[in-house]
Design an enzyme around this catalytic site. Structure first.
Site, PDB file in Angstrom:
ATOM      1  N   GLY A  59       1.309  -5.654   0.772  1.00 55.19           N
ATOM      2  CA  GLY A  59       0.424  -5.864  -0.366  1.00 55.19           C
ATOM      3  C   GLY A  59       0.828  -6.339  -1.579  1.00 55.19           C
ATOM      4  O   GLY A  59       0.276  -6.780  -2.344  1.00 55.19           O
ATOM      5  N   GLU A  88       3.372  -6.266   7.340  1.00 52.02           N
ATOM      6  CA  GLU A  88       2.333  -5.654   7.977  1.00 52.02           C
ATOM      7  C   GLU A  88       2.585  -5.590   9.323  1.00 52.02           C
ATOM      8  O   GLU A  88       2.083  -4.433  10.106  1.00 52.02           O
ATOM      9  CB  GLU A  88       1.055  -6.147   7.519  1.00 52.02           C
ATOM     10  CG  GLU A  88       0.572  -5.674   6.256  1.00 52.02           C
ATOM     11  CD  GLU A  88       1.070  -6.798   5.024  1.00 52.02           C
ATOM     12  OE1 GLU A  88       1.998  -7.654   5.337  1.00 52.02           O
ATOM     13  OE2 GLU A  88       0.558  -6.707   3.966  1.00 52.02           O
ATOM     14  N   GLU A  96       1.110  -9.793  -1.174  1.00 53.16           N
ATOM     15  CA  GLU A  96      -0.163 -10.602  -1.307  1.00 53.16           C
ATOM     16  C   GLU A  96      -0.590 -10.570  -2.600  1.00 53.16           C
ATOM     17  O   GLU A  96      -1.541 -11.477  -3.291  1.00 53.16           O
ATOM     18  CB  GLU A  96      -1.093  -9.613  -0.539  1.00 53.16           C
ATOM     19  CG  GLU A  96      -0.719 -10.006   0.917  1.00 53.16           C
ATOM     20  CD  GLU A  96      -1.771  -9.156   2.115  1.00 53.16           C
ATOM     21  OE1 GLU A  96      -1.297  -7.736   1.935  1.00 53.16           O
ATOM     22  OE2 GLU A  96      -2.360  -9.640   2.617  1.00 53.16           O
ATOM     23  N   ALA A 102       0.930  -1.218   0.101  1.00 51.59           N
ATOM     24  CA  ALA A 102      -0.025  -0.078   0.072  1.00 51.59           C
ATOM     25  C   ALA A 102       0.802   1.355   0.004  1.00 51.59           C
ATOM     26  O   ALA A 102       2.144   1.207   0.417  1.00 51.59           O
ATOM     27  CB  ALA A 102      -0.781  -0.114   1.110  1.00 51.59           C
TER      28      ALA A 102
HETATM   29  N1  COA Z   1       4.366   3.792  -0.145  1.00 53.57           N
HETATM   30  C1  COA Z   1       4.954   4.663  -0.803  1.00 53.57           C
HETATM   31  N2  COA Z   1       6.154   4.982  -1.227  1.00 53.57           N
HETATM   32  C2  COA Z   1       6.994   3.956  -1.122  1.00 53.57           C
HETATM   33  C3  COA Z   1       6.629   2.771  -0.434  1.00 53.57           C
HETATM   34  C4  COA Z   1       5.160   2.568  -0.226  1.00 53.57           C
HETATM   35  N3  COA Z   1       4.951   1.292   0.503  1.00 53.57           N
HETATM   36  N4  COA Z   1       7.818   1.908  -0.528  1.00 53.57           N
HETATM   37  C5  COA Z   1       8.644   2.786  -1.053  1.00 53.57           C
HETATM   38  N5  COA Z   1       8.252   3.821  -1.656  1.00 53.57           N
HETATM   39  C6  COA Z   1       9.142   5.132  -2.145  1.00 53.57           C
HETATM   40  C7  COA Z   1      10.075   5.298  -1.094  1.00 53.57           C
HETATM   41  O1  COA Z   1       9.521   6.534  -0.124  1.00 53.57           O
HETATM   42  C8  COA Z   1      11.127   6.053  -2.319  1.00 53.57           C
HETATM   43  O2  COA Z   1      10.631   7.416  -2.257  1.00 53.57           O
HETATM   44  P1  COA Z   1      11.273   8.947  -1.845  1.00 53.57           P
HETATM   45  O3  COA Z   1      12.819   8.720  -1.953  1.00 53.57           O
HETATM   46  O4  COA Z   1      10.458   9.796  -2.708  1.00 53.57           O
HETATM   47  O5  COA Z   1      10.882   8.726  -0.505  1.00 53.57           O
HETATM   48  C9  COA Z   1      11.146   5.295  -3.415  1.00 53.57           C
HETATM   49  O6  COA Z   1       9.705   4.550  -3.347  1.00 53.57           O
HETATM   50  C10 COA Z   1      12.154   4.133  -3.424  1.00 53.57           C
HETATM   51  O7  COA Z   1      12.060   3.393  -2.312  1.00 53.57           O
HETATM   52  P2  COA Z   1      13.569   3.080  -1.578  1.00 53.57           P
HETATM   53  O8  COA Z   1      13.059   2.598  -0.209  1.00 53.57           O
HETATM   54  O9  COA Z   1      14.578   4.297  -1.646  1.00 53.57           O
HETATM   55  O10 COA Z   1      13.967   1.942  -2.352  1.00 53.57           O
HETATM   56  P3  COA Z   1      14.751   0.597  -2.055  1.00 53.57           P
HETATM   57  O11 COA Z   1      14.853  -0.139  -3.486  1.00 53.57           O
HETATM   58  O12 COA Z   1      15.902   0.980  -1.198  1.00 53.57           O
HETATM   59  O13 COA Z   1      13.514  -0.224  -1.149  1.00 53.57           O
HETATM   60  C11 COA Z   1      11.465  -1.185  -0.488  1.00 53.57           C
HETATM   61  C12 COA Z   1      12.286  -0.657  -1.851  1.00 53.57           C
HETATM   62  C13 COA Z   1      10.094  -1.487  -1.083  1.00 53.57           C
HETATM   63  C14 COA Z   1      12.200  -2.386   0.011  1.00 53.57           C
HETATM   64  C15 COA Z   1      11.315   0.007   0.644  1.00 53.57           C
HETATM   65  O14 COA Z   1      11.071   1.177   0.104  1.00 53.57           O
HETATM   66  C16 COA Z   1      10.438  -0.371   1.633  1.00 53.57           C
HETATM   67  O15 COA Z   1      10.833  -1.238   2.742  1.00 53.57           O
HETATM   68  N6  COA Z   1       8.992   0.213   1.555  1.00 53.57           N
HETATM   69  C17 COA Z   1       7.916  -0.066   2.550  1.00 53.57           C
HETATM   70  C18 COA Z   1       7.343  -1.408   2.097  1.00 53.57           C
HETATM   71  C19 COA Z   1       6.369  -1.585   3.060  1.00 53.57           C
HETATM   72  O16 COA Z   1       6.567  -2.027   4.209  1.00 53.57           O
HETATM   73  N7  COA Z   1       4.953  -2.011   2.409  1.00 53.57           N
HETATM   74  C20 COA Z   1       3.885  -2.531   3.277  1.00 53.57           C
HETATM   75  C21 COA Z   1       2.863  -1.599   2.923  1.00 53.57           C
HETATM   76  S1  COA Z   1       1.460  -2.295   4.030  1.00 53.57           S
END
Ligand code: COA
Length: 272
Positions: free
Chosen positions: A123, A146, A126, A78
């Site tokens: 998600g 989550e 999922e 999400a």
């Molecule tokens: N929602 C919104 N933006 C997100 C996002 C999310 N779930 N996950 C990543 N982004 C954004 C980051 O904020 C970043 O943008 P910004 O630099 O403008 O802030 C961009 O995507 C790249 O993310 P970054 O973390 O720098 O890349 P990465 O390759 O090092 O890591 C992930 C990627 C997906 C592993 C990491 O961003 C992450 O753990 N995100 C959260 C995932 C999560 O827990 N989702 C569960 C939702 S229920």
């Protein structure tokens, strides 16, 4: 590139890219690379509408490949920026749309292969689990994060994951919220194949092509029947299988299949 499908003609997808690289195949790409392809409300709506559309009209599509734009993320779950400060009411309203999307994927009569090209978190994982099976790039990582965010999986994760890897592994994954590699996901039965990063899409499309070459009605009936395997007892499931089977007996595709075998040629299935 085939562009005669109405699903491709529908203009104005903000968050998805749709393409048909070959007849009968559709690639759906989550297209918010700057947000790691995180699912905002609009993406939920668009995915819901695309998948729900196939329930009533396959539009000649026989297999779908779902992937993410770019090299780093399949889908980061999400959109946590959109959710920042969201009221309880808005959160629930958004989640209802995500639920419709999950149901539309689970009920999609056409096989869906998730080609996980990078992080599949929350998600996003999922969503991959809602596909029929997963191919993953070697560098892909998975997590159901989550519980580390004070919430729990709500897009089918607690149901689809134990069905893929068993209850005990699913508990470990969900309760620790720890990330794991594509190779681990493969060893645990979550991923069908780990691919070289560069060949992920060609591998997924090759498999999609094999599915698309088979009798489309047979594939649909078999998919539906396999779906019953984890939902009912063996006797009831087998009864369902026979019902599904019997519907195929009088199809033109069944007759074409047997004719083609005897004429030593490839069958030409028309889906009727
Ligand atoms: N929602 C919104 N933006 C997100 C996002 C999310 N779930 N996950 C990543 N982004 C954004 C980051 O904020 C970043 O943008 P910004 O630099 O403008 O802030 C961009 O995507 C790249 O993310 P970054 O973390 O720098 O890349 P990465 O390759 O090092 O890591 C992930 C990627 C997906 C592993 C990491 O961003 C992450 O753990 N995100 C959260 C995932 C999560 O827990 N989702 C569960 C939702 S229920």
């Amino acid at each position: 590139m085939i562009d005669c499908l109405s699903v491709l003609k529908t203009s104005g997808y903000e968050t998805l890219r749709l393409a048909s690289p070959e007849e009968h195949l559709l690639v759906v790409t989550l297209n918010r690379e700057e947000r790691s392809n995180a699912m905002n409300t609009q993406m939920g709506r668009e995915l819901r509408d695309v998948f729900a559309g196939f329930y009533s009209d396959s539009q000649g599509i026989r297999c779908i490949v779902l992937t993410g734009a770019g090299k780093k993320a399949f889908c980061a779950g999400a959109d946590l920026k959109e959710r920042n400060g969201m009221s309880n009411e808005s959160w629930l309203a958004q989640h209802a749309i995500f639920e419709q999307h999950v149901r539309a994927m689970l009920e999609c009569p056409i096989p869906v292969i998730a080609a996980v090209n990078g992080a599949a978190f929350g998600g996003g994982m999922e969503m991959a689990l809602s596909a029929d099976f997963i191919y993953a790039a070697k560098s892909a990582r998975f997590a159901l994060t989550e519980t580390s965010l004070g919430i729990m999986p709500g897009a089918g994760g607690t149901q689809n994951l134990p069905r893929a890897c068993g209850v005990r592994r699913a508990k470990e994954i969900i309760l620790t919220a720890e990330a794991f590699t594509a190779q681990q996901a493969f060893e645990w039965g979550i991923v069908n194949r780990v691919c070289e990063d560069e060949s992920l899409m060609s591998d997924a499309l090759e498999t999609a092509g094999k599915i698309a070459a088979n009798g489309p009605l047979a594939v649909r009936q078999a998919k539906k029947s396999i779906g019953m395997a984890t939902q009912t007892d063996l006797g009831t499931g087998y009864t369902f299988e026979i019902e599904a089977y019997n519907l195929l007996v009088s199809t033109a595709d069944r007759m074409e299949g047997i004719r083609a075998f005897n004429e030593k040629r490839k069958p030409n299935f028309e889906g009727r």
